[in-house]
Design an enzyme around this catalytic site. Structure first.
Site, PDB file in Angstrom:
ATOM      1  N   LEU A 106       0.836  -1.196   0.000  1.00 31.42           N
ATOM      2  CA  LEU A 106       0.000   0.000   0.000  1.00 31.42           C
ATOM      3  C   LEU A 106       0.867   1.241   0.000  1.00 31.42           C
ATOM      4  CD1 LEU A 106      -1.775  -2.252   1.830  1.00 31.42           C
ATOM      5  CD2 LEU A 106      -3.360  -0.340   1.703  1.00 31.42           C
ATOM      6  N   SER A 108       0.776   5.584  -1.374  1.00 33.37           N
ATOM      7  CA  SER A 108       0.053   6.811  -1.065  1.00 33.37           C
ATOM      8  C   SER A 108       0.022   7.686  -2.309  1.00 33.37           C
ATOM      9  CB  SER A 108       0.743   7.555   0.076  1.00 33.37           C
ATOM     10  OG  SER A 108       0.287   8.889   0.164  1.00 33.37           O
ATOM     11  N   SER A 109      -1.025   8.478  -2.431  1.00 32.88           N
ATOM     12  CA  SER A 109      -1.138   9.329  -3.613  1.00 32.88           C
ATOM     13  C   SER A 109      -0.080  10.427  -3.636  1.00 32.88           C
ATOM     14  CB  SER A 109      -2.536   9.958  -3.679  1.00 32.88           C
ATOM     15  OG  SER A 109      -2.812  10.715  -2.515  1.00 32.88           O
ATOM     16  N   CYS A 110       0.641  10.627  -2.539  1.00 29.94           N
ATOM     17  CA  CYS A 110       1.696  11.644  -2.527  1.00 29.94           C
ATOM     18  C   CYS A 110       2.898  11.234  -3.384  1.00 29.94           C
ATOM     19  CB  CYS A 110       2.155  11.930  -1.105  1.00 29.94           C
ATOM     20  SG  CYS A 110       3.096  10.598  -0.332  1.00 29.94           S
ATOM     21  N   TYR A 137       8.664  10.828   2.509  1.00 27.84           N
ATOM     22  CA  TYR A 137       7.691   9.741   2.582  1.00 27.84           C
ATOM     23  C   TYR A 137       7.365   9.223   1.178  1.00 27.84           C
ATOM     24  CZ  TYR A 137       3.315   7.317   3.749  1.00 27.84           C
ATOM     25  OH  TYR A 137       2.318   6.381   3.892  1.00 27.84           O
ATOM     26  N   LYS A 141       7.781   5.423  -0.534  1.00 23.63           N
ATOM     27  CA  LYS A 141       6.651   4.688  -1.097  1.00 23.63           C
ATOM     28  C   LYS A 141       6.892   4.315  -2.567  1.00 23.63           C
ATOM     29  CE  LYS A 141       3.946   4.089   2.348  1.00 23.63           C
ATOM     30  NZ  LYS A 141       3.626   2.710   2.786  1.00 23.63           N
ATOM     31  N   HIS A 180      -3.153  13.901   9.775  1.00 22.52           N
ATOM     32  CA  HIS A 180      -3.523  14.436   8.468  1.00 22.52           C
ATOM     33  C   HIS A 180      -4.675  15.423   8.629  1.00 22.52           C
ATOM     34  CE1 HIS A 180      -1.387  10.743   7.061  1.00 22.52           C
ATOM     35  NE2 HIS A 180      -0.987  11.570   6.133  1.00 22.52           N
TER      36      HIS A 180
END
Length: 312
Positions: A106, A108-110, A137, A141, A180
């Site tokens: 998994l 992240s959209s970042c 981060y 990812k 967040h």
């Protein structure tokens, strides 16, 4: 997967991992493993390898990570990149060495570029510069996603990846220093109501647009992908809908019934101005979200009040 398959959910007590465990149990899976940090330090390679050798999980959901909002990412970038790389490297390599049947990573959209064309397609990865506030981060990812691709390409391991949009739900982090935007706003408005504060301060201009997905929908998508997808390319998970931070703040204000003022601190960073995932690939596979944003936030507020999560 069959209902008796041994499934390891890394990060099973976090926002994402706990939702995956709930979803698996709801679907009838009965052999789910979860280890706390005290039981298994995922940054320790020897401990991770010992765990995989002894437990022999057949399927792995890699949901463990060090996470945080803009402030945390800005303050602790070295910790974010180092710890996340350690966790990912240890689990992915152990999954390969000990013949795990399938692994879902998994992200992240970042991971997508700051100035990315919208909505964001999977193919836009590495097409531009990252947002500086969460670069550490994001790089970790991206490395995890690429590891899964390369292990699949070189060794034919059945390792897949997904990229969820911004998530919210039960077991979220409501610490204002590390959370967040969604849990931070919920806490701020709740505290302001309880303490009868005259205003709530929101970081930034309120203009950035964000997409939010309830974590129970995300977990359902993860189980769906584990059961139905084996491609090398990662898959976006989201709603395909967006809302401004300003509109989100006023929505939470109304749900909590806070009567004070909303003020935007324009001296604080906005982060990426727009970040909407294209989810046609996932919808084409046969999955779509179910929980609309307003109802999802109401569910979270009910959850935190019922469980006294925000005791003041």
């Amino acid at each position: 997967m069959n209902k008796a398959s041994k499934i390891y959910v890394a990060g099973h007590r976090g926002l994402v991992g706990s939702a995956i465990v709930r979803n698996l149990k709801d679907k009838g899976y009965t052999n789910i493993i979860g280890k706390t940090h005290k039981e298994l330090d995922l940054t320790n390679q020897l401990e991770v390898r010992k765990f995989f050798k002894e437990e022999k999980p057949e399927y792995v959901f890699l949901a463990a990570a060090r996470v945080g909002g803009i402030n945390a990412n800005n303050t602790y970038p070295a910790d974010f990149i180092y710890e996340n790389l350690e966790i990912q490297n240890n689990i992915i390599k152990a999954a390969h060495d000990f013949k795990v049947e399938k692994l879902l990573f998994l992200g992240s959209s970042c991971i997508y570029p700051k100035e990315c064309k919208q909505p964001i397609k999977e193919e836009y990865l590495l097409s531009g510069y990252l947002e500086s506030t969460n670069e550490a981060y994001a790089i970790a990812k991206i490395a995890g996603l690429k590891m899964c691709q390369f292990f699949k390409r070189q060794y034919k391991d059945n390792f897949i990846s997904c990229m969820p949009t911004n998530l919210y739900g039960p077991n979220d982090n409501f610490n204002l220093q590390t959370s967040h935007v969604m849990p931070a706003l919920i806490r701020k408005f709740y505290e302001a109501k309880v303490k009868k504060l005259p205003f709530v301060e929101v970081w930034g201009t309120g203009k950035p647009l964000r997409e939010f997905l309830h974590v129970d929908d995300m977990a359902d998508a993860c189980t769906f992908l584990m059961e139905n997808y084996e491609g090398e390319e990662h898959v976006n998970i989201g709603t395909g809908k967006e809302i401004s931070i300003s509109a989100l703040a006023y929505m939470i204000k109304d749900i909590i019934s806070y009567e004070g003022e909303v003020r935007f601190d324009k001296g604080k960073p906005d982060g990426t101005m727009r970040k909407l995932l294209e989810v046609k690939k996932l919808e084409g596979l046969g999955w779509k979200y179910k929980i609309e944003l307003e109802q999802g936030i109401k569910n979270v507020v009910e959850y935190i009040l019922k469980n006294n999560i925000l005791s003041l």
